[in-house]
Design an enzyme around this catalytic site. Structure first.
Site, PDB file in Angstrom:
ATOM      1  N   LYS A  29       0.798  -1.248   0.071  1.00  0.00           N
ATOM      2  CA  LYS A  29      -0.065   0.006   0.115  1.00  0.00           C
ATOM      3  C   LYS A  29       1.122   1.283   0.076  1.00  0.00           C
ATOM      4  O   LYS A  29       0.553   2.320  -0.642  1.00  0.00           O
ATOM      5  CB  LYS A  29      -0.713   0.135   1.363  1.00  0.00           C
ATOM      6  CG  LYS A  29      -1.588   1.384   1.371  1.00  0.00           C
ATOM      7  CD  LYS A  29      -2.213   1.700   3.006  1.00  0.00           C
ATOM      8  CE  LYS A  29      -1.045   1.773   3.764  1.00  0.00           C
ATOM      9  NZ  LYS A  29      -1.496   2.389   5.314  1.00  0.00           N
ATOM     10  N   SER A  30       1.892   1.319   0.974  1.00  0.00           N
ATOM     11  CA  SER A  30       2.774   2.573   0.980  1.00  0.00           C
ATOM     12  C   SER A  30       3.548   2.661  -0.215  1.00  0.00           C
ATOM     13  O   SER A  30       3.590   3.967  -0.654  1.00  0.00           O
ATOM     14  CB  SER A  30       3.664   2.219   2.243  1.00  0.00           C
ATOM     15  OG  SER A  30       2.847   2.206   3.235  1.00  0.00           O
ATOM     16  N   GLY A 102      -5.047   7.352   5.445  1.00  0.00           N
ATOM     17  CA  GLY A 102      -4.190   8.253   5.871  1.00  0.00           C
ATOM     18  C   GLY A 102      -3.036   8.835   4.993  1.00  0.00           C
ATOM     19  O   GLY A 102      -2.659  10.085   4.954  1.00  0.00           O
ATOM     20  N   ARG A 130      -8.806  11.741  12.513  1.00  0.00           N
ATOM     21  CA  ARG A 130      -7.370  11.658  12.554  1.00  0.00           C
ATOM     22  C   ARG A 130      -6.819  13.248  12.511  1.00  0.00           C
ATOM     23  O   ARG A 130      -7.147  14.087  11.750  1.00  0.00           O
ATOM     24  CB  ARG A 130      -6.831  10.844  11.780  1.00  0.00           C
ATOM     25  CG  ARG A 130      -7.362   9.267  11.912  1.00  0.00           C
ATOM     26  CD  ARG A 130      -7.092   8.339  11.049  1.00  0.00           C
ATOM     27  NE  ARG A 130      -5.645   7.903  10.806  1.00  0.00           N
ATOM     28  CZ  ARG A 130      -4.970   7.320   9.847  1.00  0.00           C
ATOM     29  NH1 ARG A 130      -5.726   6.589   9.155  1.00  0.00           N
ATOM     30  NH2 ARG A 130      -3.680   7.076  10.019  1.00  0.00           N
ATOM     31  N   SER A 176       4.697  10.106  10.673  1.00  0.00           N
ATOM     32  CA  SER A 176       5.678  10.259   9.498  1.00  0.00           C
ATOM     33  C   SER A 176       5.198  10.877   8.483  1.00  0.00           C
ATOM     34  O   SER A 176       5.969  11.398   7.387  1.00  0.00           O
ATOM     35  CB  SER A 176       6.615   8.930   9.223  1.00  0.00           C
ATOM     36  OG  SER A 176       5.891   8.173   8.617  1.00  0.00           O
ATOM     37  N   SER A 203       7.929   5.921  12.898  1.00  0.00           N
ATOM     38  CA  SER A 203       7.900   5.424  11.596  1.00  0.00           C
ATOM     39  C   SER A 203       8.952   5.573  10.627  1.00  0.00           C
ATOM     40  O   SER A 203       8.720   6.012   9.354  1.00  0.00           O
ATOM     41  CB  SER A 203       6.371   5.826  11.088  1.00  0.00           C
ATOM     42  OG  SER A 203       5.413   5.153  11.795  1.00  0.00           O
ATOM     43  N   ASP A 313       2.991  -0.756  12.441  1.00  0.00           N
ATOM     44  CA  ASP A 313       1.372  -1.538  11.627  1.00  0.00           C
ATOM     45  C   ASP A 313       1.573  -3.123  12.076  1.00  0.00           C
ATOM     46  O   ASP A 313       0.418  -3.767  11.818  1.00  0.00           O
ATOM     47  CB  ASP A 313       1.612  -1.117  10.352  1.00  0.00           C
ATOM     48  CG  ASP A 313       1.093   0.046   9.766  1.00  0.00           C
ATOM     49  OD1 ASP A 313       0.868   0.991  10.735  1.00  0.00           O
ATOM     50  OD2 ASP A 313       1.137   0.455   8.643  1.00  0.00           O
ATOM     51  N   ARG A 385      -6.346  -3.798  10.464  1.00  0.00           N
ATOM     52  CA  ARG A 385      -5.278  -4.512  11.197  1.00  0.00           C
ATOM     53  C   ARG A 385      -5.985  -5.027  12.389  1.00  0.00           C
ATOM     54  O   ARG A 385      -5.406  -5.998  12.985  1.00  0.00           O
ATOM     55  CB  ARG A 385      -4.223  -3.431  11.504  1.00  0.00           C
ATOM     56  CG  ARG A 385      -3.541  -3.151  10.342  1.00  0.00           C
ATOM     57  CD  ARG A 385      -2.278  -2.762  10.276  1.00  0.00           C
ATOM     58  NE  ARG A 385      -1.735  -1.968   9.025  1.00  0.00           N
ATOM     59  CZ  ARG A 385      -1.371  -2.600   7.923  1.00  0.00           C
ATOM     60  NH1 ARG A 385      -1.737  -4.010   7.823  1.00  0.00           N
ATOM     61  NH2 ARG A 385      -1.364  -1.898   6.919  1.00  0.00           N
TER      62      ARG A 385
HETATM   63  O1  LIG Z   1       3.824   6.396   4.983  1.00  0.00           O
HETATM   64  C1  LIG Z   1       3.260   5.467   4.885  1.00  0.00           C
HETATM   65  O2  LIG Z   1       3.057   4.737   3.841  1.00  0.00           O
HETATM   66  C2  LIG Z   1       2.670   4.886   6.338  1.00  0.00           C
HETATM   67  C3  LIG Z   1       3.356   5.206   7.419  1.00  0.00           C
HETATM   68  C4  LIG Z   1       2.841   4.915   8.797  1.00  0.00           C
HETATM   69  O3  LIG Z   1       2.127   5.807   9.440  1.00  0.00           O
HETATM   70  P1  LIG Z   1       2.636   7.065  10.491  1.00  0.00           P
HETATM   71  O4  LIG Z   1       3.706   7.709   9.793  1.00  0.00           O
HETATM   72  O5  LIG Z   1       1.488   7.815  10.736  1.00  0.00           O
HETATM   73  O6  LIG Z   1       2.989   6.288  11.519  1.00  0.00           O
HETATM   74  C5  LIG Z   1       2.128   3.593   8.709  1.00  0.00           C
HETATM   75  O7  LIG Z   1       1.291   3.239  10.000  1.00  0.00           O
HETATM   76  C6  LIG Z   1       1.013   3.417   7.600  1.00  0.00           C
HETATM   77  O8  LIG Z   1       0.323   2.351   7.580  1.00  0.00           O
HETATM   78  C7  LIG Z   1       1.751   3.805   6.262  1.00  0.00           C
HETATM   79  C1  LIG Z   2      -2.205   3.364   9.844  1.00  0.00           C
HETATM   80  C2  LIG Z   2      -2.391   2.786   8.618  1.00  0.00           C
HETATM   81  O1  LIG Z   2      -2.805   3.426   7.501  1.00  0.00           O
HETATM   82  P1  LIG Z   2      -3.098   4.977   7.002  1.00  0.00           P
HETATM   83  O2  LIG Z   2      -2.364   5.658   7.974  1.00  0.00           O
HETATM   84  O3  LIG Z   2      -2.617   4.914   5.622  1.00  0.00           O
HETATM   85  O4  LIG Z   2      -4.688   5.310   6.872  1.00  0.00           O
HETATM   86  C3  LIG Z   2      -2.335   1.166   8.287  1.00  0.00           C
HETATM   87  O5  LIG Z   2      -2.580   0.769   7.200  1.00  0.00           O
HETATM   88  O6  LIG Z   2      -2.210   0.407   9.133  1.00  0.00           O
END
Ligand SMILES: O=C(O)C1=C[C@@H](OP(=O)(O)O)[C@@H](O)[C@H](O)C1
Ligand SMILES: C=C(OP(=O)(O)O)C(=O)O
Length: 426
Positions: A29-30, A102, A130, A176, A203, A313, A385
């Site tokens: 996903k990231s 997010g 959020r 992050s 992160s 995560d 999750r």
């Molecule tokens: O940059 C990213 O792709 C992500 C960063 C992380 O969030 P945080 O930076 O808010 O911890 C992670 O939890 C999220 O699922 C994906």
């Molecule tokens: C925190 C997560 O997603 P996001 O912040 O991208 O909504 C996740 O996939 O666990």
């Protein structure tokens, strides 16, 4: 793959024998959401392969299309072609919808600030709860106008660019994603960007990943900034999702079976591959090669004391493993996961207690004591999750049910099908 065929409550059956399986989870996903955005900002047409198709990446696909990128999707081939656009030449208003994602929301807000026009960003009720405050402050400090029509620091937000300054302070302790979003927009800012962190970054591996994806699209970033420049179109292959892999590696450790996750080699961009190191410390056998990671359960699982600030995560996955250990597990460094899809510290402790497990919440994490889960219908809080992690308790215990299993659509619509395939046969 869709979640439409899943029932409202999913009843799980324990495995009959330890699994012996190999699987390749869908794309990260990231990485998918970074590659889609960098391609959308690039000159020329990029081809992305191994793309994840799930709610979070569909949100990004919809948003870059609204921003003017041309997108051609071949879902069966997990391929997307993206012809980039330059948001600095945009003229009209735009509205972007990030749904629950997010990454989509935090990555796109700084891109909206590149446009000399008004852009509105919104999301569903969960995402509206959020935090976005640090990004709002940063974009204002860079010279953009930000309207907060609902609550301060919450979606919906309206941003009018362009930005005209090139240095900005930013707190790192909440997420992050604010930094990653600023970095990806940085090369299109008139002076580039230099970020000064005002609190410790969580992160961290995700920011390293951001710089790596930017560099694959022709831009150098050092994790705290980038010079002005343009992204160049690229052919880009996306790795399988390492957070998704954690459920299968954990399943092998819990059941005493063997599971290989293919496609996650030593050169992985994802910090979450280090979840396997935690399983190794607990007593599972782990082997890594150029093609993947294999975990073999040994029948022994020791409790651990571990800081998961880099790999948060996978904290809920570890909670499910910890239930099967021979002593307490203490997880530290992850107070910030209270601001994810739900308050994940409260949620995981509440649900494990519901199953009769002795679990405590701390400011910065949790402690899980081992135990035998009682038959339980687990609540999942609209958090993919929670659903994926708690389903691991059904591998060895009878009577485990998952409420609202369809919430896995956020990142892994085929999760339950893959879990039953991976754990069904010896
Ligand atoms: O940059 C990213 O792709 C992500 C960063 C992380 O969030 P945080 O930076 O808010 O911890 C992670 O939890 C999220 O699922 C994906
Ligand atoms: C925190 C997560 O997603 P996001 O912040 O991208 O909504 C996740 O996939 O666990």
């Amino acid at each position: 793959m869709s979640t439409a065929s899943l029932p409202p409550v999913l009843a799980l059956s324990p495995v009959e024998q330890p699994p012996d399986a190999t699987l390749r989870p869908p794309g990260s996903k990231s990485i998918t959401n970074r590659a889609l955005l960098c391609a959308a900002l690039a000159e020329g047409t990029s081809t992305l392969t191994g793309v994840l198709f799930a709610d979070d990446t569909r949100a990004m696909l919809g948003a870059i299309t609204a921003l003017g990128a041309e997108v051609e999707v071949d879902e069966a081939a997990t391929t997307v072609k993206v012809r980039g656009t330059d948001p600095r030449t945009a003229s009209g208003p735009v509205t972007l919808y990030a749904n629950q994602s997010g990454t989509t929301a935090r990555f796109l807000l700084p891109t909206l600030a590149l446009r000399p026009a008004r852009g509105v960003l919104d999301g569903d009720a969960q995402l509206r709860a959020r935090p976005f405050g640090p990004l709002v402050e940063a974009l204002r400090a860079l010279g953009a106008q930000v309207e907060e029509p609902a609550e301060a620091g919450r979606l919906p937000l309206a941003v009018t660019g362009p930005v005209h300054r090139g240095r900005v302070p930013l707190p790192g302790h909440l997420s992050s994603q604010f930094l990653s979003g600023l970095l990806m927009a940085a090369p299109l800012m008139p002076q580039g960007l230099a970020v000064e962190l005002t609190s410790a970054l969580v992160s961290v591996p995700y920011v390293t990943m951001t710089a790596a994806v930017m560099s694959a699209f022709g831009v150098d970033a050092d994790g705290l900034g980038a010079a002005p420049g343009r992204y160049r179109a690229a052919e880009y292959a996306i790795e399988p999702d390492a957070s998704a892999a954690s459920y299968f590696l954990a399943a092998a450790a819990i059941t005493g079976g063997r599971i290989t996750v293919a496609g996650l080699g030593a050169a992985s961009l994802q910090g979450d591959v280090r979840f396997a190191d935690v399983l190794e410390r607990m007593g599972a056998r782990v082997s890594r090669d150029a093609d993947g990671i294999t975990v073999t359960g040994t029948g022994t699982l020791r409790g651990v004391d571990v800081d998961m600030a880099d790999i948060s995560d996978t904290a809920q996955t570890l909670a499910a493993v910890a239930v099967h250990a021979d002593g307490p597990t203490r997880v530290r460094g992850i107070g910030f996961i209270r601001h994810k899809e739900t308050d994940r510290l409260a949620a995981v402790v509440t649900e494990l207690r519901r199953a009769g497990i002795d679990a405590q919440e701390h400011d910065d994490g949790f402690t899980i004591n081992p135990g035998a889960p009682a038959p339980t219908r687990f609540a999942t809080y609209g958090d993919h999750r929670m659903a994926m992690s708690l389903s691991l308790l059904g591998l060895r215990s009878a009577g485990i049910e998952i409420d609202d299993p369809r919430c896995v659509a956020k990142t892994y619509p085929g999760f339950f099908a893959d879990l039953s395939r991976a754990t069904a046969r010896a």
